[in-house]
Motif scaffolding. Structure first.
Motif, PDB file in Angstrom:
ATOM      1  N   GLY A 160       0.816  -1.201   0.000  1.00 54.16           N
ATOM      2  CA  GLY A 160       0.000   0.000   0.000  1.00 54.16           C
ATOM      3  C   GLY A 160       0.851   1.254   0.000  1.00 54.16           C
ATOM      4  N   VAL A 161       0.229   2.396   0.273  1.00 51.33           N
ATOM      5  CA  VAL A 161       0.902   3.689   0.257  1.00 51.33           C
ATOM      6  C   VAL A 161       0.731   4.353   1.610  1.00 51.33           C
ATOM      7  N   SER A 162       1.822   4.840   2.158  1.00 53.70           N
ATOM      8  CA  SER A 162       1.782   5.554   3.429  1.00 53.70           C
ATOM      9  C   SER A 162       1.684   7.051   3.153  1.00 53.70           C
ATOM     10  N   VAL A 163       0.642   7.678   3.681  1.00 51.57           N
ATOM     11  CA  VAL A 163       0.382   9.098   3.448  1.00 51.57           C
ATOM     12  C   VAL A 163       0.603   9.867   4.748  1.00 51.57           C
ATOM     13  N   GLN A 164       1.373  10.941   4.688  1.00 51.27           N
ATOM     14  CA  GLN A 164       1.632  11.752   5.877  1.00 51.27           C
ATOM     15  C   GLN A 164       0.513  12.767   6.070  1.00 51.27           C
ATOM     16  N   LEU A 165      -0.202  12.669   7.188  1.00 50.84           N
ATOM     17  CA  LEU A 165      -1.237  13.620   7.548  1.00 50.84           C
ATOM     18  C   LEU A 165      -0.778  14.442   8.738  1.00 50.84           C
ATOM     19  N   ALA A 166      -1.532  15.480   9.073  1.00 51.81           N
ATOM     20  CA  ALA A 166      -1.148  16.361  10.177  1.00 51.81           C
ATOM     21  C   ALA A 166      -1.054  15.613  11.503  1.00 51.81           C
ATOM     22  N   ASP A 167      -1.908  14.619  11.689  1.00 48.52           N
ATOM     23  CA  ASP A 167      -1.934  13.895  12.968  1.00 48.52           C
ATOM     24  C   ASP A 167      -1.286  12.510  12.880  1.00 48.52           C
ATOM     25  N   GLY A 168      -0.472  12.283  11.846  1.00 48.94           N
ATOM     26  CA  GLY A 168       0.213  11.009  11.749  1.00 48.94           C
ATOM     27  C   GLY A 168       0.186  10.446  10.338  1.00 48.94           C
ATOM     28  N   ARG A 169       0.596   9.188  10.202  1.00 50.77           N
ATOM     29  CA  ARG A 169       0.649   8.543   8.898  1.00 50.77           C
ATOM     30  C   ARG A 169      -0.597   7.684   8.679  1.00 50.77           C
ATOM     31  N   TYR A 170      -1.038   7.650   7.435  1.00 46.18           N
ATOM     32  CA  TYR A 170      -2.258   6.916   7.062  1.00 46.18           C
ATOM     33  C   TYR A 170      -1.899   5.969   5.921  1.00 46.18           C
ATOM     34  N   VAL A 171      -2.195   4.692   6.077  1.00 42.12           N
ATOM     35  CA  VAL A 171      -1.881   3.706   5.039  1.00 42.12           C
ATOM     36  C   VAL A 171      -3.093   3.491   4.151  1.00 42.12           C
ATOM     37  N   LEU A 172      -2.881   3.660   2.860  1.00 43.99           N
ATOM     38  CA  LEU A 172      -3.950   3.515   1.872  1.00 43.99           C
ATOM     39  C   LEU A 172      -3.642   2.297   1.010  1.00 43.99           C
ATOM     40  N   ARG A 173      -4.584   1.358   0.938  1.00 41.36           N
ATOM     41  CA  ARG A 173      -4.376   0.127   0.178  1.00 41.36           C
ATOM     42  C   ARG A 173      -5.487  -0.040  -0.849  1.00 41.36           C
ATOM     43  N   ALA A 174      -5.115  -0.591  -2.027  1.00 42.12           N
ATOM     44  CA  ALA A 174      -6.111  -0.864  -3.057  1.00 42.12           C
ATOM     45  C   ALA A 174      -6.948  -2.089  -2.706  1.00 42.12           C
ATOM     46  N   THR A 175      -6.363  -2.996  -1.911  1.00 40.50           N
ATOM     47  CA  THR A 175      -7.085  -4.186  -1.450  1.00 40.50           C
ATOM     48  C   THR A 175      -6.419  -4.615  -0.132  1.00 40.50           C
ATOM     49  N   PRO A 176      -7.147  -5.236   0.783  1.00 37.16           N
ATOM     50  CA  PRO A 176      -6.608  -5.452   2.139  1.00 37.16           C
ATOM     51  C   PRO A 176      -5.274  -6.185   2.230  1.00 37.16           C
ATOM     52  N   HIS A 177      -5.093  -7.282   1.478  1.00 41.52           N
ATOM     53  CA  HIS A 177      -3.875  -8.076   1.642  1.00 41.52           C
ATOM     54  C   HIS A 177      -3.481  -8.676   0.299  1.00 41.52           C
ATOM     55  N   ALA A 178      -2.857  -7.857  -0.529  1.00 36.73           N
ATOM     56  CA  ALA A 178      -2.441  -8.313  -1.859  1.00 36.73           C
ATOM     57  C   ALA A 178      -1.215  -9.200  -1.756  1.00 36.73           C
ATOM     58  N   LEU A 179      -1.182 -10.246  -2.553  1.00 37.89           N
ATOM     59  CA  LEU A 179      -0.008 -11.123  -2.634  1.00 37.89           C
ATOM     60  C   LEU A 179       0.796 -10.853  -3.900  1.00 37.89           C
ATOM     61  N   THR A 180       0.108 -10.483  -4.975  1.00 36.44           N
ATOM     62  CA  THR A 180       0.770 -10.162  -6.251  1.00 36.44           C
ATOM     63  C   THR A 180       0.150  -8.899  -6.812  1.00 36.44           C
ATOM     64  N   ARG A 181       0.749  -8.353  -7.848  1.00 32.80           N
ATOM     65  CA  ARG A 181       0.235  -7.132  -8.466  1.00 32.80           C
ATOM     66  C   ARG A 181       0.126  -7.326  -9.969  1.00 32.80           C
ATOM     67  N   PRO A 182      -0.799  -6.622 -10.624  1.00 37.78           N
ATOM     68  CA  PRO A 182      -0.882  -6.708 -12.084  1.00 37.78           C
ATOM     69  C   PRO A 182       0.378  -6.133 -12.721  1.00 37.78           C
ATOM     70  N   GLN A 183       0.646  -6.547 -13.935  1.00 35.12           N
ATOM     71  CA  GLN A 183       1.736  -5.943 -14.695  1.00 35.12           C
ATOM     72  C   GLN A 183       1.217  -4.665 -15.335  1.00 35.12           C
ATOM     73  N   VAL A 184       1.960  -3.564 -15.184  1.00 36.64           N
ATOM     74  CA  VAL A 184       1.527  -2.263 -15.677  1.00 36.64           C
ATOM     75  C   VAL A 184       2.270  -1.926 -16.962  1.00 36.64           C
TER      76      VAL A 184
END
Length: 347
Positions: free
Chosen positions: A149-173
């Motif tokens: 996922g992606v860790s986003v810095q907010l004023a009150d801390g870091r927020y993790v944003l994920r496209a799906t809860p627990h991905a094992l593999t990713r599509p080829q882009v």
């Protein structure tokens, strides 16, 4: 050199949308059985001759109906969508079909101005400046598809944003394009690049040279990987192949001269229509860029294209129409194109 399929899910004048979808699913199963590497679907909106409006939906249908080849988008037009929405769709597709999903991304609208405006309604500056935001949005999609996922810095801390809860593999882009700008961006991002030769052939060599010379290795691609798309019709005789591509040539010539769009006509209907001199020039240009002929002729043309541009894979867009009396739920000209070519390649 690998061979794959690009399918716009064309709609003929004798077909409904359900008919066109049935023909695409049948064609995909045939391509899977014949050994084609990938099967990609496009994104177009408010076009009477194209039923492929939602790549993610079509990919889910095709991946479920096939078992071997990779299935993907050629492509998702990112300016029409929020990056998180695209990442979520393709993360789920990859979870459902691990190791088989491709995400090809493009920046063209794939729609007329009215449809584009409606697609982007309510998205503020992102909608109004979608093309300018494209490089950053592409980076966001890639990051969101990461398994952590992606860790986003907010004023009150870091927020993790994920496209799906627990991905094992990713599509080829993949990066799609038909210009020097798209080639440069694909190189900078370290992505495989697919050039739309079936759309515009004037800059093919220049764009691929730019891509290879500027390529920066990344975790997504260690070295340049270049694909080429091409329109194709293969038949038992050159005469029949030329007849089957005629409706496509007429469709493109009408679009190029500002005429209202319509469905893909049948061969007999196209043969009764006379083109204007301007339309004839457009049609001739389309024909010269396409691969048309018998299996041996088509295979030789593909080999020449691959050698000339040094590409790793050719993506074939079978554009054959049909004759009067064809089953609306089938596309025999497109099916025979893939079948005859595969047989010739095995010999």
């Amino acid at each position: 050199m690998r061979l794959s399929v690009l399918d716009l899910t064309p709609v003929r004048s004798d077909q409904s949308t359900p008919d066109a979808l049935a023909a695409t699913l049948r064609l995909a199963r045939i391509a899977d059985d014949l050994g084609y590497s990938r099967y990609w679907v496009a994104e177009h909106h408010n076009v009477p001759s194209v039923a492929a409006t939602s790549p993610a939906v079509l990919i889910a249908m095709i991946a479920a109906a096939t078992s071997r080849m990779r299935v993907g988008s050629g492509g998702v037009m990112l300016p029409n969508h929020a990056p998180l929405a695209v990442a979520e769709q393709f993360a789920l597709l990859e979870a459902a079909h691990p190791g088989r999903i491709d995400l090809g991304v493009g920046r063209a609208p794939g729609a007329d101005p009215v449809a584009s405006t409606v697609l982007r309604a309510g998205r503020g500056d992102l909608g109004n400046h979608a093309l300018d935001a494209f490089p950053d949005n592409l980076s966001d999609v890639i990051a969101l598809l990461g398994t952590a996922g992606v860790s986003v810095q907010l004023a009150d801390g870091r927020y993790v944003l994920r496209a799906t809860p627990h991905a094992l593999t990713r599509p080829q882009v993949f990066m799609l394009g038909s210009s020097i700008d798209s080639a440069r961006l694909a190189a900078e991002k370290g992505l495989p690049y697919v050039f739309g030769h079936h759309l515009f052939g004037e800059q093919t060599g220049e764009a691929l040279d730019c891509y290879r010379s500027r390529f920066v290795p990344s975790e997504l691609a260690a070295e340049p990987a270049a694909f080429l798309t091409v329109n194709i019709v293969v038949a038992e005789t050159h005469q029949e192949a030329t007849a089957l591509i005629l409706p496509h040539l007429h469709l493109q010539s009408r679009a190029g001269t500002g005429h209202p769009p319509g469905p893909l006509t049948l061969v007999e209907d196209a043969e009764r229509v006379a083109l204007t001199p301007q339309q004839q020039r457009i049609a001739q240009g389309e024909l010269e860029r396409a691969v048309v002929g018998t299996p041996d002729q088509a295979l030789a043309q593909l080999q020449e294209l691959g050698h000339r541009f040094g590409v790793d894979e050719l993506m074939l867009n079978p554009v054959a129409s049909a004759r009067l009396g064809t089953d609306p739920a089938g596309a025999p000209g497109r099916e025979s194109t893939l079948q005859l070519l595969a047989e010739a390649a095995r010999q």
